[in-house]
Design an enzyme around this catalytic site. Structure first.
Site, PDB file in Angstrom:
ATOM      1  N   CYS A  31       0.696  -1.170   0.046  1.00 43.15           N
ATOM      2  CA  CYS A  31      -0.050   0.051   0.013  1.00 43.15           C
ATOM      3  C   CYS A  31       0.985   1.158   0.002  1.00 43.15           C
ATOM      4  O   CYS A  31       1.496   1.483   1.139  1.00 43.15           O
ATOM      5  CB  CYS A  31      -0.887  -0.115   1.185  1.00 43.15           C
ATOM      6  SG  CYS A  31      -1.775   1.488   1.531  1.00 43.15           S
ATOM      7  N   CYS A  34      -0.055   3.971   2.505  1.00 38.60           N
ATOM      8  CA  CYS A  34       0.028   3.761   3.820  1.00 38.60           C
ATOM      9  C   CYS A  34       1.918   3.922   3.879  1.00 38.60           C
ATOM     10  O   CYS A  34       2.272   4.501   5.162  1.00 38.60           O
ATOM     11  CB  CYS A  34       0.023   2.214   3.888  1.00 38.60           C
ATOM     12  SG  CYS A  34      -1.641   1.558   3.729  1.00 38.60           S
TER      13      CYS A  34
END
Length: 107
Positions: A31, A34
């Site tokens: 991700c 993230c």
């Protein structure tokens, strides 16, 4: 104090069964947003050290926990108070600024 890395076994005792204010950074393998947000959350954990507990959970390895916490997108940063989720920001709303504002509102 650094962030506490949670897993499916430690999430409940460290967050749902714990007293006080706890921030959980839900992230996943691969991700990119993230990974971009994580250093900012670490900075906030230094800045607000002692005022609330900072934790991170890799949802790739704890999918059931994420579903149980109604994490629908990543990154999601949530604040828990005495085991109850009180506020969260997710996906595009999870910016360093919005995370810090959420922390300030919940201290």
């Amino acid at each position: 104090m650094s962030m506490l890395e949670l897993d499916k076994k430690t999430f409940a005792p460290e967050v749902l069964e714990a007293e006080g204010t706890i921030l959980v950074d839900f992230y996943g393998d691969g991700c990119v947003p993230c990974a971009a947000l994580m250093p900012h959350v670490h900075e906030l954990s230094d800045k607000y050290d002692g005022q609330l507990k900072f934790c991170a959970l890799n949802t790739t390895k704890a999918r059931r926990v994420a579903i149980g916490q109604q994490v629908v997108g990543l990154p999601t940063v949530a604040i828990y108070k005495n085991g109850e989720k009180v506020e969260e920001v997710c996906k595009d709303d999870a910016t360093p600024e919005s995370v810090e504002e959420m922390i300030k509102r919940n201290l």
